[in-house]
Write an enzyme that holds these catalytic residues in place. Sequence first.
Site, mmCIF file in Angstrom:
data_model
loop_
_atom_site.group_PDB
_atom_site.id
_atom_site.type_symbol
_atom_site.label_atom_id
_atom_site.label_comp_id
_atom_site.label_asym_id
_atom_site.label_seq_id
_atom_site.Cartn_x
_atom_site.Cartn_y
_atom_site.Cartn_z
ATOM 1 N N LYS A 13 0.829 -1.212 0.000
ATOM 2 C CA LYS A 13 0.000 0.000 0.000
ATOM 3 C C LYS A 13 0.866 1.265 0.000
ATOM 4 O O LYS A 13 0.647 2.175 -0.786
ATOM 5 C CB LYS A 13 -0.927 0.044 1.238
ATOM 6 N N ARG A 87 -9.529 1.173 9.020
ATOM 7 C CA ARG A 87 -9.173 -0.205 9.353
ATOM 8 C C ARG A 87 -10.259 -0.905 10.162
ATOM 9 O O ARG A 87 -10.088 -2.079 10.499
ATOM 10 C CB ARG A 87 -7.880 -0.216 10.175
ATOM 11 N N ARG A 126 11.549 -6.749 4.802
ATOM 12 C CA ARG A 126 11.395 -5.309 4.571
ATOM 13 C C ARG A 126 12.338 -4.518 5.488
ATOM 14 O O ARG A 126 12.517 -4.859 6.660
ATOM 15 C CB ARG A 126 9.958 -4.886 4.854
ATOM 16 N N ARG A 155 11.474 -2.131 10.941
ATOM 17 C CA ARG A 155 10.421 -1.598 11.810
ATOM 18 C C ARG A 155 10.194 -2.590 12.928
ATOM 19 O O ARG A 155 10.128 -3.801 12.677
ATOM 20 C CB ARG A 155 9.120 -1.461 11.001
ATOM 21 N N ARG A 166 -0.323 -8.760 13.437
ATOM 22 C CA ARG A 166 -0.895 -7.754 12.522
ATOM 23 C C ARG A 166 -1.748 -8.412 11.442
ATOM 24 O O ARG A 166 -2.802 -7.907 11.071
ATOM 25 C CB ARG A 166 0.234 -6.933 11.878
HETATM 26 P P1 AMP Z 1 0.926 0.775 8.913
HETATM 27 O O1 AMP Z 1 2.140 1.584 8.712
HETATM 28 O O2 AMP Z 1 -0.256 1.244 8.084
HETATM 29 O O3 AMP Z 1 1.164 -0.707 8.773
HETATM 30 O O4 AMP Z 1 0.448 1.002 10.440
HETATM 31 C C1 AMP Z 1 1.300 0.656 11.508
HETATM 32 C C2 AMP Z 1 0.495 0.557 12.803
HETATM 33 O O5 AMP Z 1 -0.109 1.821 13.109
HETATM 34 C C3 AMP Z 1 -0.657 -0.426 12.781
HETATM 35 O O6 AMP Z 1 -0.244 -1.763 13.029
HETATM 36 C C4 AMP Z 1 -1.519 0.132 13.918
HETATM 37 O O7 AMP Z 1 -0.968 -0.165 15.191
HETATM 38 C C5 AMP Z 1 -1.388 1.637 13.717
HETATM 39 N N1 AMP Z 1 -2.416 2.152 12.769
HETATM 40 C C6 AMP Z 1 -2.198 2.729 11.549
HETATM 41 N N2 AMP Z 1 -3.344 3.070 10.963
HETATM 42 C C7 AMP Z 1 -4.337 2.721 11.831
HETATM 43 C C8 AMP Z 1 -5.754 2.795 11.797
HETATM 44 N N3 AMP Z 1 -6.407 3.297 10.742
HETATM 45 N N4 AMP Z 1 -6.455 2.326 12.879
HETATM 46 C C9 AMP Z 1 -5.822 1.826 13.949
HETATM 47 N N5 AMP Z 1 -4.486 1.694 14.037
HETATM 48 C C10 AMP Z 1 -3.745 2.141 12.994
#
Ligand code: AMP
Length: 211
Positions: A13, A87, A126, A155, A166
């Site tokens: 994404k 989400r 990654r 990360r 996740r």
């Molecule tokens: P990402 O970089 O999109 O994979 O997001 C990393 C982490 O941020 C996720 O595993 C969640 O802990 C938090 N996070 C990001 N976006 C959301 C969202 N829309 N709702 C809840 N938690 C989020």
Amino acid sequence: MRLIIFGPPGAGKGTQARLLEDHRGLTQISTGDVLRDAMDQETTLGKKAKSYVEEGELVPDELVRALAEQAIADEGYDDFVLDGYPRTDQQAEWLTEFLEEHQTPLHVVLRLQVPNEELVRRLSRRRVHAETGETYHLDHDPPPDDVDPELIVQRSDDEPDTVRNRLEVYREETAPLASYYEDRGQLVSVDGTGGIEDVYERITQVLDELE
Ligand code: AMP
């Protein structure tokens, strides 16, 4: 254009959203990036989000709602690609209401489809640049030689146990949103396997047809 790029962790994404930013002038709105910045800067938001993000859990809806809506408003309600938001059902409903209030409905929700084993492979290999946020894959897209290796990090939520969590959270809380958008006639699925450019080409075809 207003769109969501939707899919599991590791589907690409962020990578595709950045290409849409570079080539089509859409602003990438990544709630994950905003949360990581807030955590690095130890802001109030960052402190509240930290334990959830590090364990691969979702941050409470109200926290991400505020930052997503603010980011959309900052863009003037147009020309954005949401990456990692919404989400949950609640977030999706809030987003629909918020955009309806401004008469700016979504054009499309692009769902990137990638098999589970491939997601695990991608996430475990990654790496990110600690300063620029640029992402790499150790096998397919390694960091260039002139980048300081000390700045190439994993990360903390890409470690194996957290990745499993996740993916589980995605299956339970986020994947069902596909039917929400399908029922609204907004979902288009795109094959997310193969090279970055191949996937981008498929996305381009979908968007060109909508324009
Ligand atoms: P990402 O970089 O999109 O994979 O997001 C990393 C982490 O941020 C996720 O595993 C969640 O802990 C938090 N996070 C990001 N976006 C959301 C969202 N829309 N709702 C809840 N938690 C989020």
